[in-house]
Structure formats: C-alpha cells, structure tokens
Design a protein around this motif. Structure first.
Motif, mmCIF file in Angstrom:
data_model
loop_
_atom_site.group_PDB
_atom_site.id
_atom_site.type_symbol
_atom_site.label_atom_id
_atom_site.label_comp_id
_atom_site.label_asym_id
_atom_site.label_seq_id
_atom_site.Cartn_x
_atom_site.Cartn_y
_atom_site.Cartn_z
ATOM 1 N N GLY A 12 0.828 -1.199 0.000
ATOM 2 C CA GLY A 12 0.000 0.000 0.000
ATOM 3 C C GLY A 12 0.859 1.243 0.000
ATOM 4 N N GLU A 13 0.338 2.281 -0.619
ATOM 5 C CA GLU A 13 1.081 3.532 -0.730
ATOM 6 C C GLU A 13 1.349 4.119 0.647
ATOM 7 N N GLY A 14 2.600 4.463 0.910
ATOM 8 C CA GLY A 14 2.970 5.094 2.163
ATOM 9 C C GLY A 14 3.167 4.146 3.318
ATOM 10 N N ILE A 15 3.044 2.834 3.112
ATOM 11 C CA ILE A 15 3.204 1.854 4.184
ATOM 12 C C ILE A 15 4.641 1.367 4.198
ATOM 13 N N ALA A 16 5.333 1.596 5.327
ATOM 14 C CA ALA A 16 6.749 1.247 5.415
ATOM 15 C C ALA A 16 6.984 -0.054 6.145
ATOM 16 N N GLU A 17 6.023 -0.484 6.959
ATOM 17 C CA GLU A 17 6.193 -1.715 7.720
ATOM 18 C C GLU A 17 4.839 -2.351 7.970
ATOM 19 N N ALA A 18 4.871 -3.617 8.337
ATOM 20 C CA ALA A 18 3.634 -4.353 8.592
ATOM 21 C C ALA A 18 3.901 -5.392 9.662
ATOM 22 N N GLU A 19 2.849 -5.729 10.406
ATOM 23 C CA GLU A 19 2.967 -6.768 11.423
ATOM 24 C C GLU A 19 2.725 -8.138 10.807
ATOM 25 N N LEU A 20 3.615 -9.064 11.060
ATOM 26 C CA LEU A 20 3.443 -10.446 10.614
ATOM 27 C C LEU A 20 2.469 -11.112 11.582
ATOM 28 N N SER A 21 1.187 -11.124 11.212
ATOM 29 C CA SER A 21 0.167 -11.544 12.170
ATOM 30 C C SER A 21 0.001 -13.045 12.252
ATOM 31 N N ASP A 22 0.315 -13.789 11.173
ATOM 32 C CA ASP A 22 0.079 -15.235 11.231
ATOM 33 C C ASP A 22 0.797 -15.939 10.085
ATOM 34 N N TRP A 23 1.498 -17.030 10.415
ATOM 35 C CA TRP A 23 2.059 -17.913 9.394
ATOM 36 C C TRP A 23 1.064 -19.028 9.116
ATOM 37 N N LEU A 24 0.847 -19.347 7.859
ATOM 38 C CA LEU A 24 0.001 -20.465 7.465
ATOM 39 C C LEU A 24 0.820 -21.655 6.981
ATOM 40 N N VAL A 25 2.145 -21.511 7.013
ATOM 41 C CA VAL A 25 3.051 -22.606 6.652
ATOM 42 C C VAL A 25 4.164 -22.664 7.692
ATOM 43 N N LYS A 26 4.932 -23.748 7.656
ATOM 44 C CA LYS A 26 6.095 -23.892 8.537
ATOM 45 C C LYS A 26 7.243 -24.474 7.724
ATOM 46 N N VAL A 27 8.428 -24.436 8.286
ATOM 47 C CA VAL A 27 9.597 -24.999 7.604
ATOM 48 C C VAL A 27 9.352 -26.479 7.340
ATOM 49 N N GLY A 28 9.600 -26.882 6.095
ATOM 50 C CA GLY A 28 9.383 -28.261 5.686
ATOM 51 C C GLY A 28 8.108 -28.462 4.890
ATOM 52 N N ASP A 29 7.180 -27.506 4.959
ATOM 53 C CA ASP A 29 5.944 -27.633 4.189
ATOM 54 C C ASP A 29 6.228 -27.468 2.699
ATOM 55 N N VAL A 30 5.460 -28.172 1.889
ATOM 56 C CA VAL A 30 5.522 -28.015 0.434
ATOM 57 C C VAL A 30 4.332 -27.156 0.021
ATOM 58 N N VAL A 31 4.605 -26.089 -0.713
ATOM 59 C CA VAL A 31 3.558 -25.154 -1.123
ATOM 60 C C VAL A 31 3.508 -25.052 -2.641
ATOM 61 N N ARG A 32 2.368 -24.664 -3.129
ATOM 62 C CA ARG A 32 2.195 -24.379 -4.553
ATOM 63 C C ARG A 32 2.250 -22.879 -4.775
ATOM 64 N N GLU A 33 2.590 -22.481 -5.970
ATOM 65 C CA GLU A 33 2.556 -21.075 -6.322
ATOM 66 C C GLU A 33 1.146 -20.531 -6.093
ATOM 67 N N ASP A 34 1.072 -19.371 -5.468
ATOM 68 C CA ASP A 34 -0.174 -18.656 -5.149
ATOM 69 C C ASP A 34 -0.884 -19.196 -3.913
ATOM 70 N N ASP A 35 -0.347 -20.254 -3.256
ATOM 71 C CA ASP A 35 -0.871 -20.621 -1.939
ATOM 72 C C ASP A 35 -0.607 -19.477 -0.963
ATOM 73 N N VAL A 36 -1.550 -19.193 -0.075
ATOM 74 C CA VAL A 36 -1.340 -18.166 0.939
ATOM 75 C C VAL A 36 -0.368 -18.708 1.977
ATOM 76 N N ILE A 37 0.721 -17.969 2.205
ATOM 77 C CA ILE A 37 1.746 -18.429 3.135
ATOM 78 C C ILE A 37 1.688 -17.701 4.477
ATOM 79 N N CYS A 38 1.180 -16.452 4.476
ATOM 80 C CA CYS A 38 1.102 -15.715 5.723
ATOM 81 C C CYS A 38 0.118 -14.561 5.586
ATOM 82 N N GLU A 39 -0.180 -13.955 6.728
ATOM 83 C CA GLU A 39 -1.022 -12.769 6.770
ATOM 84 C C GLU A 39 -0.250 -11.668 7.460
#
Length: 426
Positions: A12-39
């Motif tokens: 977003g315009e003018g946004i310099a930082e964001a809070e990493l509110s939630d991971w939907l994956v963990k190390v070792g997970d296999v993901v597909r392109e366009d899978d949501v990885i975090c919020e």
C-alpha cells in the motif's frame, strides 16, 4: 534445485512496515505457487501474502507478532522450476474387457451398496481446540482452500492431526458424517486454560479503542424511534422493485437520514485533531459501516453517501461488507470515514454505548427492532420500535446540538416521505 528468497512486498502507498500476524506454513511444508503463506496487518487492513513459486519452505523470516519492514526477507523456498507440484489425480478404476456377445446373456449381478466409511476416532477431549496466533483453526493452506470450496466452516471441526491440526481426512469425515458431537456423557470439570497473543487485526482494534476512550470524553444519547411507516414503505419497495434492484434493509434509509441531518448539523460530520487543536467539517458524508469479521471488527467506508440512491447504497454496503468478511478489501476502502454507523442486527439489545471511531466526533448505533405497545391517545396499539444509541465527543459537540441532531434523524425516520423531498433552497 534453487532457493528463492521472497521479500515482504509493498502492500500500500505510504506503508513502510507491517505486522506479521500469522504464518500459514512452517519450515518443511511443500507449497504451490499462489498458496497463501502468511497474513500481515497494517493500520488499514489485513493482507494475505501468496507464495511466488512452488517448492519446499526452508526458512521463515520472523515470528507471528513481529513488525517487519517492507522489502525485508520474508520466506525462502527451495524450488525446481522443471518440476510442477500438482494435485494427485484420482485413481482410475480398472475394468475388465467386455465379453463377446452371447445368445442369452445372464443378468449382471447387483453389487451391494458400499457401506459408508466408519467415523474416524474422536480426538481426546483433553486436547484443546488448536488455534493459531490470530485465533483461526490450524490447517494447511490446501485444507483451507478445499474447505472454502466445500463451504465448510473449519471452526466446526476438531482436527485429528498433530497438535490438533485439521487434515483432509477430517474434511472427508465431516462430509460423510456431519459434525462430530461425540464427547461422552455426564458433567465434568473444565480445568484447561489458553493463552492467546493479541496480534494482527485484534491488536489494531485494541489500540484504536484504547486511544478513543483515553482521548475522547464520550457522552451518549439514546432515543426511541417508531419505524412502523418506514417498515411499511420498505416492504412495498422490496415487493415492487426487489427482484430487479435487490432487497432494501433498514440501513440505507438510516444513511439517507444521516445525509440530510448533517447538513443542518455540520458539527457532527467532522474530525477533531486534538494535537493540532483543529476541527475539520466535511460537506460529503463518507460513512463508516462497522462490520464484524472472523478476524475482528473492520470499518469499510461508503464514500459520498449523500449522492447515492437507496439501492446504490444497499449494493455498495453489501459489496464492502462481503469484501471485508472474505478478507479481500483494500486499504483504500478502510479509511476516510467522517461518521460511523454500527449495528448488531437482530442481536442488538435495547441500547448500546458505542465507542467513537477516532478522529471522528460521533457514532450512530442501531439497536434491534421490537414490537411494543404505544399509546395513540385512545388505546395502546402495537408499533415497531427501534432505539438509536449515539455517542458524541463532548470537546466538540455540545449536548444540546447532539440532542437536536438525534431529534432530526428520528423525525426523518418516523416520516420517511421527508427523505425524498427536495425542499432545500437553491
């Protein structure tokens, strides 16, 4: 194989930082392109970040609750561009070749109906419902996506995977047998506790509510409104035009009344910058519509409410609220409100004391509609009644002005024909 480092994108315009509110994956997970990885969460909205490539997660750039700069390393994914990760196809059922035709063919035997698969073993009641940092049930992105396609609310399921994670098998079990209501008989003591970090949208809500209550001296006015005539008009409009234009709720009529009332009371449609000591009054009514979502309260903004028809207002309210609940609303639709309306719908109690959306100076609360006996001068008659609960910033709005404003809104709602009168001087 190559390792791809994905950076936190500009959200977003003018946004310099964001809070990493939630991971939907963990190390070792296999993901597909366009899978949501975090919020990630900003002051304006929660944004889902998709994977840029398919592959295996090898590193995460932070923990839930951390604030990250735009452009910092977010995740690393080991990928092989020559290999695509695709869903496994359904196994094909082998069939025998057709026998040669005979003069008299024996009838094919009727196979007995295949019994339904037995219900999976129930998780131990001692295991609490698994939730992530934002309070959502634990599940892989592929499980979340499939649940959305099937229309299954993951909050209805108790996962049987590690740490209570919901699996594809749990979705299959739900489809075959419905919700699992097994829990044993008798009354038992509940002794469990749960700690939940305040992150993401919930933390932003907490910060804004604390700011509003600390800095704004609230006072409230609660007024009873008879909506019998308005409800009769609404029913006739829906009967006449509902099939073509969509159904009207009470809210478009209320917003129309507010658009008229703030013309005579511009003190209400304003912002107060208490640090600079400046009040800004607005001619346009940009109405915030408080909307409850799975992640907390969001306030989409209906721009230029004063220039919209009832049906245009209804359609835009639905579009904005649906986008907020489905987490696809942009930051531009969550800022710029000049007056906010909040409603609990049929749960709305008799009266509420809503908190003002800083830096606004007023908020209008809608309570539930009920039928009450009303004295008409000769007898008690049933009338549909509704309370309005309005809060005001006493630094900017005097009690008398607030009472006049509420009385104006009440008059317009009780005589809905006035909502459509072009009575103002040119």
């Amino acid at each position: 194989m190559a390792e791809h480092t994905f950076k936190l994108p500009d959200i977003g315009e003018g946004i310099a930082e964001a809070e990493l509110s939630d991971w939907l994956v963990k190390v070792g997970d296999v993901v597909r392109e366009d899978d949501v990885i975090c919020e990630v969460t900003t002051d304006k909205a929660t944004v889902e970040i998709p994977a840029a490539v398919s592959g295996k997660v090898t590193w995460l750039g932070g923990k839930a609750g951390e604030v990250m700069a735009i452009g910092s390393d977010l995740i690393r994914i080991e990928t092989d561009e020559t290999v695509e990760i695709v869903a496994q196809p359904e196994p094909e059922v082998a069939t025998a070749p057709e026998p040669e035709a005979k003069a008299e063919a024996a009838p094919a035997p009727v196979e007995p109906a295949k019994p339904a698969a037995p219900r999976r073993p129930a998780p131990s009641p001692a295991i609490p419902l698994a939730r992530n940092a934002s309070g959502r049930p634990l599940a892989a992105p592929s499980v979340r996506g499939r649940a959305r396609e099937l229309g299954i609310d993951l909050r209805q399921l108790r996962g049987t995977g590690p740490a209570g994670r919901i699996l594809h098998e749990d979705l299959d079990d739900f489809l075959a047998h419905g919700p699992d209501t097994r829990g044993g008989g008798g009354l038992v003591r509940r002794t469990g506790t749960e700690e939940k970090r305040v992150t993401g949208v919930r933390r932003k809500i907490a910060e804004r509510m604390a700011l509003a209550k600390q800095r704004i001296p609230h006072f409230s006015i609660i007024e009873e409104v008879e909506v019998e005539a308005l409800e009769e008009l609404r029913a006739k409009l829906n009967q006449r035009f509902g099939a073509d234009r969509g159904k009207l709720t009470m809210l478009p009529f209320l917003l129309r009344a507010l658009s008229e009332a703030v013309v005579d009371h511009p003190e209400i449609n304003a912002h107060y910058d208490d640090e600079a000591g400046v009040i800004t009054r607005f001619e346009a009514l940009h109405c915030g519509i408080a909307t409850q979502t799975d992640t907390g309260l969001m306030v989409p903004v209906l721009a230029h409410t004063e220039a919209r028809t009832l049906w245009d207002t209804a359609r835009e309210i639905k579009r904005l609220s649906d986008a907020a609940r489905e987490r696809r609303i942009g930051p531009e639709s969550l800022s710029g409100s000049t007056l906010t309306v909040t409603s609990l719908g049929p749960l709305g109690a008799l009266a509420t004391t809503p908190i003002i959306n800083h830096p606004e100076v007023a908020i209008v609360g809608v309570n539930k509609m009920v039928v009450r006996p009303v004295w008409d001068g000769q007898a008690f008659v049933p009338r549909r009644m509704m309370n309005l609960s309005c809060s005001f910033d006493h630094r900017v709005v005097d009690g008398y002005v607030a009472a006049e404003f509420v009385a104006k809104v009440k008059s317009l709602l009780e005589t809905p024909a006035m909502l459509f009168m072009e009575w103002r001087d040119e």
